[in-house]
Design an enzyme around this catalytic site. Sequence first.
Site, PDB file in Angstrom:
ATOM      1  N   CYS A   3     -13.711  -2.055  27.357  1.00  0.00           N
ATOM      2  CA  CYS A   3     -12.309  -1.757  27.633  1.00  0.00           C
ATOM      3  C   CYS A   3     -12.191  -0.245  27.860  1.00  0.00           C
ATOM      4  O   CYS A   3     -13.179   0.398  28.242  1.00  0.00           O
ATOM      5  CB  CYS A   3     -11.397  -2.254  26.516  1.00  0.00           C
ATOM      6  SG  CYS A   3     -11.680  -1.517  24.890  1.00  0.00           S
ATOM      7  N   ARG A   9      -9.318  -3.818  22.367  1.00  0.00           N
ATOM      8  CA  ARG A   9      -9.715  -5.100  22.965  1.00  0.00           C
ATOM      9  C   ARG A   9     -11.199  -5.401  22.832  1.00  0.00           C
ATOM     10  O   ARG A   9     -11.585  -6.498  22.393  1.00  0.00           O
ATOM     11  CB  ARG A   9      -9.320  -5.115  24.456  1.00  0.00           C
ATOM     12  CG  ARG A   9      -7.828  -5.138  24.682  1.00  0.00           C
ATOM     13  CD  ARG A   9      -7.463  -4.801  26.118  1.00  0.00           C
ATOM     14  NE  ARG A   9      -7.724  -3.398  26.418  1.00  0.00           N
ATOM     15  CZ  ARG A   9      -7.527  -2.836  27.595  1.00  0.00           C
ATOM     16  NH1 ARG A   9      -7.091  -3.568  28.613  1.00  0.00           N
ATOM     17  NH2 ARG A   9      -7.769  -1.544  27.771  1.00  0.00           N
ATOM     18  N   ASP A 117      -3.444  -4.284  27.585  1.00  0.00           N
ATOM     19  CA  ASP A 117      -3.768  -3.232  26.622  1.00  0.00           C
ATOM     20  C   ASP A 117      -2.701  -3.247  25.515  1.00  0.00           C
ATOM     21  O   ASP A 117      -1.534  -2.962  25.786  1.00  0.00           O
ATOM     22  CB  ASP A 117      -3.770  -1.888  27.369  1.00  0.00           C
ATOM     23  CG  ASP A 117      -4.158  -0.744  26.472  1.00  0.00           C
ATOM     24  OD1 ASP A 117      -4.257  -0.950  25.246  1.00  0.00           O
ATOM     25  OD2 ASP A 117      -4.363   0.362  27.001  1.00  0.00           O
TER      26      ASP A 117
HETATM   27  P1  4NP Z   1      -8.497  -0.347  24.244  1.00  0.00           P
HETATM   28  O1  4NP Z   1      -7.049   0.274  23.973  1.00  0.00           O
HETATM   29  O2  4NP Z   1      -8.903   0.134  25.615  1.00  0.00           O
HETATM   30  O3  4NP Z   1      -8.258  -1.826  24.203  1.00  0.00           O
HETATM   31  O4  4NP Z   1      -9.402   0.163  23.143  1.00  0.00           O
HETATM   32  C1  4NP Z   1      -6.753   1.632  24.080  1.00  0.00           C
HETATM   33  C2  4NP Z   1      -7.106   2.489  23.078  1.00  0.00           C
HETATM   34  C3  4NP Z   1      -6.787   3.834  23.182  1.00  0.00           C
HETATM   35  C4  4NP Z   1      -6.111   4.302  24.285  1.00  0.00           C
HETATM   36  C5  4NP Z   1      -5.769   3.433  25.302  1.00  0.00           C
HETATM   37  C6  4NP Z   1      -6.094   2.092  25.199  1.00  0.00           C
HETATM   38  N1  4NP Z   1      -5.772   5.667  24.380  1.00  0.00           N
HETATM   39  O5  4NP Z   1      -5.096   6.050  25.344  1.00  0.00           O
HETATM   40  O6  4NP Z   1      -6.146   6.458  23.501  1.00  0.00           O
END
Ligand code: 4NP
Length: 149
Positions: A3, A9, A117
């Site tokens: 991800c 995710r 997300d």
């Molecule tokens: P992930 O979610 O891609 O599912 O781990 C996110 C975690 C952090 C961020 C964005 C999405 N961020 O902008 O820090």
Amino acid sequence: MVCLGNICRSPLAEGILQSKLNSKDFFVDSAGTAAYHIGESPDHRSIKIAKKYGIDLTNQRARQFRSEDFLKFDLIYAMDKKNYQNICSLAKDDAEIKKVRMILKEMNSPSNNSVPDPYYGDDDGFETVYQMLNEVCELIAKRLVQASI
Ligand code: 4NP
């Protein structure tokens, strides 16, 4: 399982798929395309939803996807289109690109094939993501065991 941040995710996807497979036969890992959260534990909301369903994510630590992962892994599942593109941009040839799949394309997804997300949302978003990933990982695990993937 890949991800963006490797804290929401993909840690869930890693935990769910590994829970459906024999760890002697299959190694499941996860990574993020971004470097923001390297070394961090999964988001507390991912840990909580996984625990609700009997899966422990607390030993996972975030890392960034790197080109060497193409050598180490047979299949690379992207959670959304942007991750897919970022992963493919690191591939050195068509054989590596062929390893990369949009995870929800493995089932008849009613959505746009992206795992949403949940980072900026509430706990309900994590439940939704858990259910989506659990459904698709069930299919993936069955196919892997039948070696038909
Ligand atoms: P992930 O979610 O891609 O599912 O781990 C996110 C975690 C952090 C961020 C964005 C999405 N961020 O902008 O820090």
